[in-house]
Design a protein around this motif. Structure first.
Motif, mmCIF file in Angstrom:
data_model
loop_
_atom_site.group_PDB
_atom_site.id
_atom_site.type_symbol
_atom_site.label_atom_id
_atom_site.label_comp_id
_atom_site.label_asym_id
_atom_site.label_seq_id
_atom_site.Cartn_x
_atom_site.Cartn_y
_atom_site.Cartn_z
ATOM 1 N N PRO A 117 -7.850 12.137 5.192
ATOM 2 C CA PRO A 117 -7.373 12.554 3.999
ATOM 3 C C PRO A 117 -6.323 13.916 4.249
ATOM 4 O O PRO A 117 -5.695 14.510 3.472
ATOM 5 C CB PRO A 117 -8.275 12.992 2.979
ATOM 6 N N GLU A 136 -4.730 8.301 4.147
ATOM 7 C CA GLU A 136 -4.945 7.690 2.834
ATOM 8 C C GLU A 136 -4.685 9.076 1.861
ATOM 9 O O GLU A 136 -5.422 9.861 1.627
ATOM 10 C CB GLU A 136 -6.204 7.295 2.897
ATOM 11 N N HIS A 138 -3.973 10.283 -2.235
ATOM 12 C CA HIS A 138 -4.763 10.459 -3.434
ATOM 13 C C HIS A 138 -4.233 9.517 -4.307
ATOM 14 O O HIS A 138 -4.920 9.241 -5.216
ATOM 15 C CB HIS A 138 -4.140 11.809 -4.058
ATOM 16 N N GLU A 139 -3.354 8.646 -4.300
ATOM 17 C CA GLU A 139 -3.095 7.403 -5.166
ATOM 18 C C GLU A 139 -4.084 6.275 -4.908
ATOM 19 O O GLU A 139 -4.263 5.448 -5.877
ATOM 20 C CB GLU A 139 -1.687 6.803 -4.707
ATOM 21 N N ALA A 140 -4.567 6.358 -3.902
ATOM 22 C CA ALA A 140 -5.795 5.222 -3.705
ATOM 23 C C ALA A 140 -6.678 5.207 -4.631
ATOM 24 O O ALA A 140 -6.797 6.066 -5.265
ATOM 25 C CB ALA A 140 -6.539 5.459 -2.265
ATOM 26 N N VAL A 144 -11.420 9.780 -3.000
ATOM 27 C CA VAL A 144 -10.094 10.280 -2.523
ATOM 28 C C VAL A 144 -9.795 11.638 -2.149
ATOM 29 O O VAL A 144 -10.784 12.526 -2.527
ATOM 30 C CB VAL A 144 -8.885 9.938 -3.819
ATOM 31 N N THR A 148 -1.075 13.726 -1.534
ATOM 32 C CA THR A 148 -0.328 12.244 -2.011
ATOM 33 C C THR A 148 -0.060 11.431 -0.615
ATOM 34 O O THR A 148 -0.024 12.195 0.282
ATOM 35 C CB THR A 148 0.753 12.600 -2.732
ATOM 36 N N THR A 149 0.083 10.451 -0.661
ATOM 37 C CA THR A 149 0.708 9.548 0.516
ATOM 38 C C THR A 149 1.713 10.186 1.072
ATOM 39 O O THR A 149 2.066 10.304 2.230
ATOM 40 C CB THR A 149 0.448 8.188 0.489
ATOM 41 N N GLY A 168 -2.899 4.077 0.115
ATOM 42 C CA GLY A 168 -2.878 5.100 -1.001
ATOM 43 C C GLY A 168 -1.555 4.583 -1.767
ATOM 44 O O GLY A 168 -0.709 5.257 -1.339
ATOM 45 N N VAL A 219 -9.239 10.450 -11.798
ATOM 46 C CA VAL A 219 -10.221 11.074 -10.901
ATOM 47 C C VAL A 219 -11.190 11.523 -11.422
ATOM 48 O O VAL A 219 -11.147 12.645 -12.170
ATOM 49 C CB VAL A 219 -9.626 11.930 -9.765
ATOM 50 N N ARG A 229 -11.317 7.741 -7.656
ATOM 51 C CA ARG A 229 -10.478 7.478 -8.851
ATOM 52 C C ARG A 229 -10.970 5.928 -9.310
ATOM 53 O O ARG A 229 -11.172 5.137 -8.358
ATOM 54 C CB ARG A 229 -8.973 7.141 -8.084
ATOM 55 N N GLY A 277 -6.686 1.876 -7.573
ATOM 56 C CA GLY A 277 -5.522 2.845 -7.151
ATOM 57 C C GLY A 277 -4.664 2.969 -8.226
ATOM 58 O O GLY A 277 -4.510 2.150 -9.487
#
Ligand code: TUI
Length: 312
Positions: A117, A136, A138-140, A144, A148-149, A168, A219, A229, A277
């Motif tokens: 991450p 990976e 944070h959208e995953a 998490v 963000t990806t 993600g 989250v 998440r 996700g």
């Protein structure tokens, strides 16, 4: 295709996410048979269960597949040895630092792909000898990191000299191509495979993902140090209430205990943990793994050819 994929021996640069309690032999074999890389999730299952899943997968496919080891699990060390005994070709890891196992895995000819991450962990994993990384964002769904990806991926790509796979927030050919443009050699996809025909989760779980809107994930569990998440429901509201009250950490454990299997196996999508996700809102139909993979690849091709005109 990057030579990394040729070494593994798969047709499409798409790895299936190692989703805890979801990614079993049925899903993993279907993804591998469709030309992607299927992954069995060891999660916190007993070692004997993981062994059975590996053997069942071998019966269903002669294509390569991998095992995801969730490092927070009490038996992570046992599963780390199991994958060597069973001749597994690829290991992905999540929720921790797999550094102490990497030498052993490599001596056993296993390709090691830790999920990271952050840039710091990416560099550390490269030093330890990882063959590739999954960055990976944070959208995953599930556990998490913070970045963000879009922000994490190019920074990891710049920081290491090993191949990077994006994860993600990727659910279709546009996301696939965007990841490639940011320097990834391929993608890991979880949420979209939740609704695959060969994914044997409870139908109520699939229904929640299919009906989800863009803003329906949240989250939870931040104070525990393991943010997760999930789709909004009674459980997520109760978990967020604990945060507001600054409740003791045992309270999160009480609510979270068995919550994932309540959703996956029993279909309790109110009190269960429906991990998914942020792209859940894009997922509208149940398809076979082969249909999903081929559709993503064809969309990617279209996106690329459509945008070539910017440069002519
Ligand atoms: O692992 C995941 N996703 C998961 S694991 C999981 S099971 C679970 N359930 C409740 C609480 C915690 C886990 C459900 N979803 N994705 C890969 C991932 N790994 N995301 C973030 C990380 C990560 C975080 C910290 C990897 C390494 C890390 O290192 C910390 C350290 O030790 O340096």
């Amino acid at each position: 295709m990057d030579k990394f994929w040729k070494e593994i021996g798969i047709k499409y640069p798409i790895i299936q996410g190692g989703m805890a309690w979801v990614a079993n032999h049925s899903l993993a074999a279907a993804v591998s048979n469709a030309g992607g890389l299927g992954i069995i999730a060891a999660a916190n299952a007993p070692t004997s269960y993981v062994r059975d899943e590996i053997r069942k997968t071998k019966e269903l496919t002669n294509k390569p597949f991998g095992v995801n080891i969730m490092l927070l699990s009490d038996n992570a060390e046992e599963v780390a040895h199991l994958v060597c005994e069973e001749g597994v070709k690829v290991v992905t890891t999540g929720a921790g630092n797999p550094g102490k196992y990497i030498d052993m895995w490599k001596k056993n000819g296993i390709k090691v792909i830790p999920v990271v991450p952050s840039v710091a962990l990416a560099k550390r994993m490269e030093r330890y000898g990882a063959d590739a990384l999954i960055a990976e964002g944070h959208e995953a769904g599930g556990h998490v990191g913070e970045l963000t990806t879009m922000a994490l991926l190019p920074q990891v790509v710049d920081a290491v000299n090993i191949p990077v796979i994006a994860a993600g927030g990727i659910g279709d050919g546009r996301g696939f191509m965007a990841a490639i443009m940011l320097g990834a050699i391929g993608v890991q996809i979880g949420t979209r495979f939740l609704v695959a025909k060969e994914c044997s989760i409870h139908p109520a779980y699939k229904e929640r993902v299919l009906k989800a809107k863009d803003i329906d994930t949240v989250v939870t569990g931040r104070p525990t140090g393991h943010p997760v998440r999930i789709l909004r429901n009674q459980l997520s509201r109760e978990l967020l209430k604990l945060e507001k009250m600054a409740a003791p950490l045992e309270k999160y454990e009480e609510l979270g205990k068995g919550a994932l299997s309540r959703a996956v196996k029993e279909g309790d999508v109110n009190k269960g943990s429906v991990m998914a996700g942020q792209i859940s809102g894009m997922i509208t139909k149940e398809q076979t793994c082969a249909e999903i993979i081929e559709e993503i690849f064809n969309e990617a091709k279209q996106v690329l050819t459509k945008n070539i005109e910017y440069f002519s």
